[in-house]
Design a protein around this motif. Structure first.
Motif, PDB file in Angstrom:
ATOM      1  N   VAL A   1      52.423  20.939  68.559  1.00 23.71           N
ATOM      2  CA  VAL A   1      51.306  20.060  68.920  1.00 23.71           C
ATOM      3  C   VAL A   1      51.098  20.169  70.424  1.00 23.71           C
ATOM      4  N   GLY A   2      49.890  19.862  70.840  1.00 21.81           N
ATOM      5  CA  GLY A   2      49.616  19.952  72.264  1.00 21.81           C
ATOM      6  C   GLY A   2      48.296  19.318  72.627  1.00 21.81           C
ATOM      7  N   GLY A   3      47.985  19.431  73.884  1.00 20.93           N
ATOM      8  CA  GLY A   3      46.744  18.878  74.391  1.00 20.93           C
ATOM      9  C   GLY A   3      46.202  19.722  75.514  1.00 20.93           C
ATOM     10  N   GLU A   4      44.930  19.482  75.809  1.00 24.58           N
ATOM     11  CA  GLU A   4      44.253  20.219  76.870  1.00 24.58           C
ATOM     12  C   GLU A   4      43.353  19.255  77.627  1.00 24.58           C
ATOM     13  N   LYS A   5      43.349  19.390  78.923  1.00 28.76           N
ATOM     14  CA  LYS A   5      42.445  18.609  79.772  1.00 28.76           C
ATOM     15  C   LYS A   5      41.593  19.594  80.554  1.00 28.76           C
ATOM     16  N   VAL A   6      40.277  19.374  80.524  1.00 31.80           N
ATOM     17  CA  VAL A   6      39.344  20.280  81.190  1.00 31.80           C
ATOM     18  C   VAL A   6      38.555  19.496  82.226  1.00 31.80           C
ATOM     19  N   PHE A   7      38.541  19.994  83.433  1.00 32.01           N
ATOM     20  CA  PHE A   7      37.705  19.470  84.511  1.00 32.01           C
ATOM     21  C   PHE A   7      36.619  20.501  84.777  1.00 32.01           C
ATOM     22  N   SER A   8      35.387  20.053  84.882  1.00 33.14           N
ATOM     23  CA  SER A   8      34.300  21.005  85.119  1.00 33.14           C
ATOM     24  C   SER A   8      33.483  20.601  86.336  1.00 33.14           C
ATOM     25  N   TRP A   9      32.998  21.606  87.003  1.00 32.94           N
ATOM     26  CA  TRP A   9      32.092  21.430  88.130  1.00 32.94           C
ATOM     27  C   TRP A   9      31.081  22.558  88.064  1.00 32.94           C
ATOM     28  N   ARG A  10      29.858  22.178  87.746  1.00 33.09           N
ATOM     29  CA  ARG A  10      28.809  23.145  87.464  1.00 33.09           C
ATOM     30  C   ARG A  10      29.271  24.092  86.375  1.00 33.09           C
ATOM     31  N   GLN A  11      29.434  25.372  86.667  1.00 34.74           N
ATOM     32  CA  GLN A  11      29.855  26.306  85.621  1.00 34.74           C
ATOM     33  C   GLN A  11      31.340  26.676  85.716  1.00 34.74           C
ATOM     34  N   TRP A  12      32.064  26.055  86.627  1.00 29.39           N
ATOM     35  CA  TRP A  12      33.492  26.322  86.783  1.00 29.39           C
ATOM     36  C   TRP A  12      34.298  25.332  85.953  1.00 29.39           C
ATOM     37  N   LEU A  13      35.361  25.829  85.331  1.00 26.58           N
ATOM     38  CA  LEU A  13      36.213  25.007  84.467  1.00 26.58           C
ATOM     39  C   LEU A  13      37.675  25.161  84.900  1.00 26.58           C
ATOM     40  N   LEU A  14      38.355  24.040  85.071  1.00 31.48           N
ATOM     41  CA  LEU A  14      39.787  24.042  85.356  1.00 31.48           C
ATOM     42  C   LEU A  14      40.482  23.424  84.150  1.00 31.48           C
ATOM     43  N   ARG A  15      41.344  24.197  83.500  1.00 31.33           N
ATOM     44  CA  ARG A  15      42.024  23.744  82.287  1.00 31.33           C
ATOM     45  C   ARG A  15      43.514  23.580  82.535  1.00 31.33           C
ATOM     46  N   GLY A  16      44.075  22.539  81.965  1.00 27.94           N
ATOM     47  CA  GLY A  16      45.519  22.337  81.932  1.00 27.94           C
ATOM     48  C   GLY A  16      45.920  22.120  80.483  1.00 27.94           C
ATOM     49  N   THR A  17      46.946  22.823  80.016  1.00 31.69           N
ATOM     50  CA  THR A  17      47.385  22.697  78.628  1.00 31.69           C
ATOM     51  C   THR A  17      48.881  22.428  78.568  1.00 31.69           C
ATOM     52  N   GLY A  18      49.284  21.756  77.531  1.00 29.49           N
ATOM     53  CA  GLY A  18      50.696  21.504  77.265  1.00 29.49           C
ATOM     54  C   GLY A  18      50.919  21.481  75.774  1.00 29.49           C
ATOM     55  N   LYS A  19      51.997  22.115  75.316  1.00 30.63           N
ATOM     56  CA  LYS A  19      52.325  22.178  73.891  1.00 30.63           C
ATOM     57  C   LYS A  19      53.828  22.028  73.728  1.00 30.63           C
ATOM     58  N   ALA A  20      54.232  21.494  72.576  1.00 28.87           N
ATOM     59  CA  ALA A  20      55.648  21.397  72.240  1.00 28.87           C
ATOM     60  C   ALA A  20      55.794  21.520  70.732  1.00 28.87           C
ATOM     61  N   GLY A  21      56.913  22.054  70.307  1.00 30.20           N
ATOM     62  CA  GLY A  21      57.131  22.213  68.872  1.00 30.20           C
ATOM     63  C   GLY A  21      58.599  22.234  68.520  1.00 30.20           C
ATOM     64  N   ILE A  22      58.877  21.788  67.311  1.00 29.50           N
ATOM     65  CA  ILE A  22      60.214  21.860  66.728  1.00 29.50           C
ATOM     66  C   ILE A  22      60.137  22.862  65.579  1.00 29.50           C
ATOM     67  N   PHE A  23      61.096  23.768  65.545  1.00 27.12           N
ATOM     68  CA  PHE A  23      61.057  24.863  64.578  1.00 27.12           C
ATOM     69  C   PHE A  23      62.402  25.011  63.886  1.00 27.12           C
ATOM     70  N   GLY A  24      62.351  25.436  62.652  1.00 27.94           N
ATOM     71  CA  GLY A  24      63.544  25.886  61.960  1.00 27.94           C
ATOM     72  C   GLY A  24      63.689  27.371  62.224  1.00 27.94           C
ATOM     73  N   GLY A  25      64.896  27.796  62.505  1.00 29.46           N
ATOM     74  CA  GLY A  25      65.097  29.199  62.841  1.00 29.46           C
ATOM     75  C   GLY A  25      65.934  29.922  61.810  1.00 29.46           C
ATOM     76  N   ASP A  26      65.445  31.067  61.365  1.00 24.55           N
ATOM     77  CA  ASP A  26      66.213  31.995  60.543  1.00 24.55           C
ATOM     78  C   ASP A  26      66.764  33.030  61.513  1.00 24.55           C
ATOM     79  N   ILE A  27      68.064  33.020  61.745  1.00 21.97           N
ATOM     80  CA  ILE A  27      68.667  33.792  62.825  1.00 21.97           C
ATOM     81  C   ILE A  27      69.601  34.846  62.245  1.00 21.97           C
ATOM     82  N   GLN A  28      69.485  36.073  62.756  1.00 22.14           N
ATOM     83  CA  GLN A  28      70.305  37.198  62.313  1.00 22.14           C
ATOM     84  C   GLN A  28      70.844  37.934  63.534  1.00 22.14           C
ATOM     85  N   GLN A  29      72.052  38.459  63.399  1.00 21.09           N
ATOM     86  CA  GLN A  29      72.588  39.335  64.440  1.00 21.09           C
ATOM     87  C   GLN A  29      73.385  40.437  63.783  1.00 21.09           C
ATOM     88  N   SER A  30      73.293  41.634  64.361  1.00 19.56           N
ATOM     89  CA  SER A  30      74.092  42.760  63.874  1.00 19.56           C
ATOM     90  C   SER A  30      74.794  43.406  65.062  1.00 19.56           C
TER      91      SER A  30
END
Length: 153
Positions: free
Chosen positions: A32-61
């Motif tokens: 999940v995450g979010g984004e914040k956009v600031f605009s001035w005329r045609q210029w856009l400044l974006r800031g994003t943040g995301k985080a997630g919890i995952f199950g991992g299938d892990i292998q090593q040889s």
């Protein structure tokens, strides 16, 4: 996340020997995450943040050979499951080409924790169980420049 490491040695008596380790972490989950956009005329400044919890299938040889790899000292595979965390932040500066399309560039940072790293699987002990343990609590930090073409509908 797939990592491969090969340590190769050569000597005049026994030739070339390899110590190869491959560690793979396949992550399945939600982010999940979010984004914040600031605009001035045609210029856009974006800031994003995301985080997630995952199950991992892990292998090593692991493979360890001697005498030009004709004498196999170790050849094992180990697998398991673990929980992993992924966090990501980024910023970008864009220019609106139309009211729906923008072009931009920025920088992103990504951290993942709870994965198997190849270097952490190295085991220099000389026991029957050497190289069979799975170390899945590694982390990785990645960063880099980004280029984006955004279409908003």
């Amino acid at each position: 996340f797939d990592e491969y490491m090969n340590v190769q040695s050569t000597d005049s008596d026994s030739g070339t020997s390899d110590y190869r380790v491959n560690a793979t972490s396949n992550l399945f989950g939600f982010q999940v995450g979010g984004e914040k956009v600031f605009s001035w005329r045609q210029w856009l400044l974006r800031g994003t943040g995301k985080a997630g919890i995952f199950g991992g299938d892990i292998q090593q040889s692991t493979f360890l050979g001697d005498f030009n790899n004709t004498a196999v000292l170790r050849n094992s595979k180990t697998g398991g499951q673990d929980v992993a965390f992924l966090g990501e932040i980024g910023t970008s500066l864009g220019y609106a080409l139309t009211n729906k399309v923008s072009l931009g560039g920025g920088y992103g940072l990504l951290w993942v924790e709870g994965i198997a790293r190849a270097g952490e699987q190295l085991d220099f002990t000389d026991r029957l169980t050497s190289g069979t343990a799975l170390r899945e609590h590694g982390g990785a930090f990645m960063h880099g420049a980004t280029i984006s073409l955004v279409y908003r509908y």
